[in-house]
Structure formats: structure tokens, C-alpha cells
Design an enzyme around this catalytic site. Structure first.
Site, PDB file in Angstrom:
ATOM      1  N   GLU A 116      23.656  38.733   3.661  1.00 23.86           N
ATOM      2  CA  GLU A 116      22.380  39.385   3.359  1.00 23.86           C
ATOM      3  C   GLU A 116      22.165  40.702   4.093  1.00 23.86           C
ATOM      4  O   GLU A 116      21.557  41.626   3.559  1.00 23.86           O
ATOM      5  CB  GLU A 116      21.214  38.436   3.670  1.00 23.86           C
ATOM      6  CG  GLU A 116      21.122  37.222   2.769  1.00 23.86           C
ATOM      7  CD  GLU A 116      20.810  37.581   1.324  1.00 23.86           C
ATOM      8  OE1 GLU A 116      20.117  38.595   1.094  1.00 23.86           O
ATOM      9  OE2 GLU A 116      21.275  36.854   0.418  1.00 23.86           O
ATOM     10  N   SER A 492      -4.601 -19.717 -13.192  1.00 30.45           N
ATOM     11  CA  SER A 492      -4.684 -20.821 -12.233  1.00 30.45           C
ATOM     12  C   SER A 492      -4.475 -20.390 -10.789  1.00 30.45           C
ATOM     13  O   SER A 492      -4.742 -21.161  -9.873  1.00 30.45           O
ATOM     14  CB  SER A 492      -3.654 -21.895 -12.594  1.00 30.45           C
ATOM     15  OG  SER A 492      -4.021 -22.535 -13.794  1.00 30.45           O
TER      16      SER A 492
END
Length: 797
Positions: A116, A492
């Protein structure tokens, strides 16, 4: 005569003079052109310099304030973690893990500088040599070549747009100069390496290292650092996940640049170029805690608002990642086992495949893009299919062959006589799952994405701390959290709360109640005639409550509820955290006709498990900021009298009854499989098997499992809570209780044992309800044919 021949007056010049005349004229013309061009260039340079000076004078005072850099505070995402520190989810636009420059390894810094900005420490923010070099390259190659330094990139990323204009470039240069005058080189590089976008929502190299390699920066090799350094140029184009070939080419170039700039030796260069990298596959949540992470996000957002996504909060939950993964796998396995018993619904789609082999791969990838993998359930495009063999291609490009038992789930789709709309043929998009390799070499099985849903939640009954939460089969397919949002009939599994109320009305585990037919006319029910039944359709006559609950006898539960009164029972259940209005005061309450969420059921069963206290579910344990400073810590839960819901002896007797369910009743598989007696619970299956439940606990852990369709419909005539949900519960508990010693409930004060049965002390001398003789208002004999046609049989079990 003085006249001379014209030839004498115009005698020829020497040979050399004659030849140089046109050349001299050309040289003179070229010289004037060069001087004109130089003058024009000089004037242009002067004009540009004047314009630049004017631009600088006007623009520099208007440059944005760079206080955001001098006091840089990056947006940090909210991270949700398990109690053992495993990342469960991240929320916020950016994934970032900010590191000071001293903690970023040299190899990573050097890889970035090499590609860079190799002259970063030599220039003052603008690399004029680089600009000239880039300009010449652009002229020679007729293509754009950048000349931005790292400082210029920082300026652009923070303050400028991405449009490529001359004006923006001028501002970029000016800002770079301003930044360099305010910050040190090390600080500029630090900001850049933590701010730059690197794909997959990663900002900064620390986050990118975690995402692409699954490791921290300090563990990167030269080759890995070079791969990451190639990302800033174009994260989507040089991404090793999306474009591995292109990323590898750039990586090799960066390694060469690191050698050329003197950052690595020739030996290191050769070693880095030869290294084979292992890229981590994209995994949004390795712990499969999407539902619980989202629940935590909502809680934190309600507290912090939008700041929750930018201030780097670390939210530590109460759950354990290993238990969470076990719950996730157990629920999926239970649902997929159910799916194997369903009719094959056909391929998910059909794609027109080209005959050209070169175009085939691209078409397959395109067709599968709309059918992403659902964890272990992979999508594939069929190339060839017949009843004995199917050849298909996965998204990875790998070809697979399915034979033998792997074809059975899709038998109807492979039959020549099958429905054309569900036929597996060339171009069909199907689901496959990989299993253990069989003798015939087959390891793939055709399956389908389940339509049925499920929920799982477990928590510590003493503290309310959630240990695991799975809100559905797949978060990406259905983000509705069934644990906290799904209101379903409990069937139940709700009976224990009615039995608990009955214990306070003089009933005991030994109270005898008749399991005989009942019929209620419309006048009694207030709506339609009702003739309840037992799941197996059998009536076994008088039996003690212990046996009735173990066998889940509906007639007994209805008689008990009628005896104690529906209004009393409706008020009693609120002690466990249930809402009275969700459970209308009718006899159907005895069979779980109301509405609950799995989380409510966990809270309710926790009361039995902890000796009678009501605790609130707790999900968040503590919160820290990005510096590790404690912002919040949950207060420890204390089981005080203020939290008491029922008496300890009521809780003990209910645990004794629920222990019988797991020992000899509808959930006997639990104790038989886990090989321990200290587990308690109840199955639940609603009318037409629309909801399948198992709710159970051990002294230190309560867990709830629910399976059903979002739009209620029959699961199947033989599908029950004991067959569907109980195996999921057993698998989870087998892991969670591993190495835990057996620890059965201790009888509290006021409880005595007589002939092997437990009683409240005051009911051992003939007090209490020994036998229920009074019958609910019922029509003698069987219902008429017309009445039977309108009977709403709400619950079977």
C-alpha cells in the site's frame, strides 16, 4: 560588353551547401515548435501552480476538523458471548476488534506497507514520487493506477466520498497534509489498520484475521498476512472466501513485494509462497445460538438504544456454549427423525440445465444460490435420476452419488408412476445429508427441509439462569422464537399444576379416582357437547392419583378439577407464572386447553424443582465495555419467602408423582435411558397430536421441549410427546447431567411415608380425600348419535 553569362552570376555553391538548405529550414521549424511547446508547458505549469495555490488558499481553511482522528473512537459492534466466553453473535454494521499499533505484529504491518505505501515513513503524507510514477504508468498503460498513500486513504475513508474527481483528489492531498501535522506516523498506521474495510463486514485486520483464518493477528504467518494485505484494494474482488484464485494471485505478488522491500528474506519468501492456506468457511454463529443472541440484542437495545451497536459492548449470557450446541443438535435430530416418517414433498425447484459442459457448472451455481445450505442439509442439482441411483452436484462443485437406503425417503419421487410435480429428474434441486459411510459405499441420503417447528429451553431452577435456548429449527428460515413467542396448548404436560392445586384440597397420591367415561352436554360446557377420551381409548376404572398421572388418564384429571373447582384451579396456576386469562375456567383446563409458551412452562416446572419458589428467567449475566470495564452485573437470585409460590411439601409430592411418570409411566424411557432415578417430568400431546411436549427436570436443571407446526395441524396419529419430544430431552439431559451425582429430592418437614407412599402429615389419620366419589354433572349412559357428531374431543392425552 559587360554582360556576363547568367550561369556565371548564379554559379553553383559547393556541394555541401546545396544539401543543407532544406535540413536547416526543418531544424529551424522544429526548434521553433520545441520552444513553443516548452513555453506553452511552462505557462501551463505556471497556470496550474497558480490555480493550485489559489485552490490551496481557498480550500485549506475549509477542510473538515480532524478531531475525530486525534480522539479516534471507532464504532465497535455489540458482542454476545456465552458464560464460557464463546462468541454467539455480533450486532452492528461493522465487525471490529481495535488493537493499538504495538499489538499489531510487524509482519502484518510490513505486508500492508509493502503493497500500500512502501515509502510511508519517508514522505510527509503525500508521496510525490509515487504520484509521478502513477501518472507515467497511467499514460503508458491507458488505465488507472492509484497513488494514494496510507494517510490519504485515511483521509478519504473518514471524510471524503469515493467518487474519482480532481477536486476530491485535491482535498485528499490537503487532508493528508493536515493529518500528518497532527498525528504521528504510528497513530496514522494504527487508525488505518483498524478502520479499513476488508469484506464480510470486517473493519480492520484484527477482525479480518478472525473471520478469514479464525485466529488472532499474532498467530499469522507471512503468507496469511500477505493474503489479508491484499484485501484493501478491493475486498470483494480479492476475498479468499468469494474469489480464492484471484486472492491467491494477489497474495503471491505481495509476498514478492515484501521480499523486494527487504521485509523478508529469500528463504521466507519461498516458504510463504509454498504455504497452503486454510481459509475459514463463513460461519455467522458457530454455537448456533442465533435465537438466544437475538433475544439478548433486544434486551440490550431497550436499555442502550442505537448506542448498543457502536460502543463495543460485550454481553455475557448465562448459557453454556456446549449445552447450547447439544440442545441445538438434539432438537434438529428430533425434527429430522420425524421428517423421515413424512411423505416426500418433492424437489424445492427445477433448473434448466444446458448440454454444454462448460456452461453447466455456472448454471448449477446459479440455481443453488437461492437454496443455501441449512447447516448439514445441503442443496444439490440432480444430473441423473432413476429408482436405483441419483447423481447430483453440490454448490461446491463436487458430484455425489446416492444409492440404496439413501433413496428411501424419496421413493415416491423416484417412481415412474409418481406425481410429475414431485418427480426427481435432471435439473431438480433436492436436499441431501451426509452420514456414516455404508457397506455399499453410500454416505448420502435424500431428505427435505422440515415444515414442522420446535423449541427447547433449559434453565437453573434455583437462579432462573438460562442454560440453553433454541427457538426453532433454523433461524435463517424462521426468526420467530418459539420459546418466548409461541403460545401453544400444553396438553397433558399441564396436568401437574392441576394436581398441585388438588394437594391443597386434601388429595393425596393415594386418593382413588375413577377412570370411567364422561359426557357433558352443551348446557354444561356452555358451547358444544363434550365427550373426552383417554389417548388409548381405554378406561381402567378406579386408580390412585399416582397411577393416573403416570398413565396420563384424562378422566381422572377432569374429575379432580371438577372436585376442587375450576375457579380455584385458575387462581392456583398463577402462582407458577401462568396468566389466568390464557386458561379459561372450564373443565378443559384439566387437559391443558389453555395457552402457554415453552419459557412459561420452564418457569412453572422450576417451582417443583426448587422446592416451591417462583424464579424469573435470567439471560444476561454481565455487560462490559470494549476496555473490559464492568457496566452491569446481575444480582444473585435468592430463594426468599417473597418468592415462595407453593409449600415445600407440595413441591416434594409433585416431584414424587412426576418421578413415577419417568419411572413407569408415559416417560419411562427417560429413567431407562439415562440410568438415574433423580429425573422428573410429564409428557403432553394435544388433540390430533397437534402439539407434542415433554417438560421435565432434575434438581439443578429444568428443560422443556415442544414440537409442532406453526399453523396447527396433525403431526400424525401415532406422534406423541413421549415419542417426539422426550428423545430430544433425553439427549440433552444425557450431556448436561454427565458426571453429576444422583441427587433425589429430600422430604421436607410435614411429609411422612406410610406403606411406601408419601402424605401430608395431617392426612395420615383418615383426613383428606381417600376416594373421589362425587361425579361431575354428567348425562347417564352414552351420548346420542346427533350429540356424538358435534362432540369436540379436545385432547387425547
Amino acid at each position: 560588353m559587360n554582360d556576363k553569362p547568367r550561369s556565371a552570376a548564379s554559379s553553383p555553391s559547393p556541394a555541401g551547401s546545396s544539401a543543407s538548405s532544406p535540413l536547416s529550414r526543418l531544424s529551424s521549424y522544429f526548434g521553433r515548435w520545441v520552444l513553443w511547446a516548452l513555453g506553452l508547458l511552462a505557462g501551463g505549469i505556471a497556470a496550474v501552480a497558480l490555480l493550485l495555490a489559489l485552490g490551496l488558499a481557498l480550500a485549506y481553511p475549509n477542510l473538515p476538523d480532524i478531531g475525530g482522528l486525534t480522539d479516534y473512537r471507532p464504532k465497535l459492534p455489540m458482542r454476545v458471548l456465552s458464560s464460557d466466553g464463546v462468541l454467539l453473535g455480533e450486532f452492528g454494521e461493522e465487525r471490529r476488534n481495535y488493537l493499538p499499533i504495538r499489538e499489531i505484529p510487524k509482519v502484518m504491518q510490513e505486508a500492508v506497507l509493502a503493497i500500500e505505501d512502501a515509502r510511508f515513513y519517508q514522505h510527509g503524507g503525500v508521496d510525490y514520487l509515487g504520484i509521478i510514477r502513477a501518472g507515467l504508468a497511467n499514460v503508458g498503460e491507458s488505465r488507472s493506477q492509484g497513488a494514494s498513500t496510507i494517510t490519504m486513504q485515511v483521509a478519504r475513508n473518514f471524510y471524503l466520498s469515493t467518487e474519482k474527481t480532481f477536486t476530491r483528489k485535491i482535498y485528499e492531498i490537503l487532508l493528508a497534509l493536515k493529518i500528518e501535522s497532527a498525528l504521528s506516523k504510528e497513530k496514522i498506521l494504527e487508525i488505518y489498520m483498524n478502520q479499513i474495510f476488508l469484506g464480510h463486514r470486517a473493519h480492520g485486520f484484527a477482525a479480518a484475521s478472525e473471520i478469514y483464518f479464525g485466529k488472532t493477528l499474532d498467530k499469522l504467518s507471512v503468507a496469511e498476512a500477505a493474503m489479508l494485505a491484499g484485501l484493501p484494494k478491493a475486498p470483494s474482488a480479492y476475498n479468499p472466501i468469494n474469489n480464492p484464485k484471484r486472492a491467491a494471485i494477489r497474495q503471491q505478488y505481495i509476498i514478492e513485494r515484501m521480499y523486494e522491500t527487504g521485509y523478508i528474506t529469500e528463504e521466507q519468501r519461498d516458504e510463504a509462497k509454498a504455504e497452503k492456506l486454510r481459509i475459514r468457511p463463513v460461519q455467522e454463529s458457530v454455537s448456533h445460538a442465533e435465537f438466544v443472541a437475538e433475544a439478548a440484542r433486544q434486551l440490550i437495545f431497550n436499555q442502550y438504544g442505537d448506542e448498543a451497536y457502536s460502543r463495543g459492548l460485550n454481553v455475557y449470557l448465562t448459557l453454556n456454549s456446549a449445552e447450547q450446541n447439544t440442545a441445538y443438535r438434539a432438537l434438529r435430530r428430533g425434527i429430522l427423525d420425524y421428517e423421515k416418517r413424512q411423505v416426500y414433498r418433492g424437489p424445492e425447484a427445477y433448473a434448466d440445465l444446458p448440454g454444454d459442459a462448460k456452461a453447466l457448472d455456472a448454471r448449477i451455481a446459479e440455481a443453488l444460490a437461492d437454496h443455501p445450505a441449512n447447516d448439514e442439509l445441503l442443496a444439490a442439482v440432480v444430473l441423473e435420476a432413476d429408482p436405483k441411483k441419483v447423481t447430483a452436484v453440490l454448490q461446491s462443485g463436487d458430484a455425489i452419488t446416492i444409492v440404496g437406503d439413501g433413496l428411501k425417503p424419496a421413493t415416491s419421487g423416484l417412481s415412474d408412476k409418481g406425481n410429475p410435480k414431485t418427480r426427481i429428474r435432471r435439473g431438480a434441486v433436492i436436499r441431501v445429508v451426509k452420514g456414516i459411510k455404508q457397506k455399499d459405499g453410500n454416505e448420502w441420503t435424500i431428505t427435505q427441509l422440515p415444515e414442522v417447528e420446535g423449541a427447547f429451553v433449559s434453565m437453573d431452577p434455583k437462579t432462573g439462569q438460562v442454560h440453553a435456548m433454541v427457538g426453532g429449527f433454523d433461524y435463517n428460515k424462521n426468526k420467530f422464537n418459539h420459546v418466548t413467542q409461541a403460545w401453544r396448548q400444553p396438553g397433558s404436560s399441564f396436568k401437574p399444576f392441576i394436581y398441585s392445586a388438588a394437594l391443597e384440597k386434601g388429595f393425596t397420591p393415594a386418593t382413588v379416582v375413577n377412570d370411567a367415561p364422561l359426557f357433558f352436554d352443551a348446557g354444561t360446557t356452555g358451547s358444544q357437547p363434550w365427550e373426552p377420551k383417554n389417548y388409548d381409548g381405554k378406561f381402567e376404572g378406579p386408580m390412585p392419583l399416582r397411577t393416573a398421572l403416570a398413565k396420563s388418564k384424562n378422566m381422572v384429571s377432569i374429575r379432580v378439577l371438577h372436585s376442587i373447582g375450576v375457579k380455584y384451579a385458575q387462581e392456583w396456576i398463577t402462582r407458577f407464572g401462568f396468566e389466568a386469562e390464557k386458561h379459561p375456567a372450564y373443565l378443559t383446563m384439566a387437559l391443558g386447553a389453555g395457552s402457554v409458551t415453552p419459557m412459561q412452562m420452564a418457569q412453572g416446572y422450576a417451582v417443583f424443582a426448587n422446592g416451591g419458589y417462583r424464579v424469573s428467567p435470567q439471560l444476561i449475566n454481565r455487560i462490559t465495555d470494549n476496555k473490559g470495564r464492568l457496566l452491569y452485573e446481575a444480582l444473585p437470585t435468592t430463594l426468599s419467602d417473597d418468592a415462595r409460590a407453593i409449600e415445600p411439601r407440595n413441591a416434594f409430592l409433585m416431584s414424587s408423582l412426576l418421578q413415577e411418570v419417568t419411572r413407569s409411566g408415559t416417560a419411562a424411557r427417560a429413567q431407562a435411558t439415562l440410568k438415574r432415578p433423580d429425573i422428573y417430568g410429564k409428557t403432553g400431546t394435544t388433540n390430533d397430536s397437534m402439539d407434542a411436549w415433554f417438560a421435565g427436570y432434575q434438581k439443578d436443571l429444568v428443560a422443556i421441549v415442544w414440537i409442532g407446526y406453526d399453523q396447527p395441524r396433525k403431526l400424525g396419529d401415532r406422534e406423541t410427546g413421549g415419542g417426539l419430544s422426550l428423545p430430544v430431552w433425553i439427549e440433552y439431559m444425557g450431556f448436561a447431567l454427565k458426571n453429576k451425582p444422583v441427587d433425589e429430592m429430600t422430604p421436607p418437614e410435614g411429609i411422612v411415608n406410610v406403606n411406601g407412599e408419601w402424605f401430608y402429615e395431617e392426612y395420615t389419620t383418615g383426613n383428606g380425600v381417600r376416594e373421589l366419589s362425587n361425579e361431575p354433572a354428567a348425562v347417564p349412559g352414552a351420548a346420542t348419535e346427533d350429540e356424538k357428531k358435534s362432540i369436540l374431543d379436545l385432547f387425547k392425552r
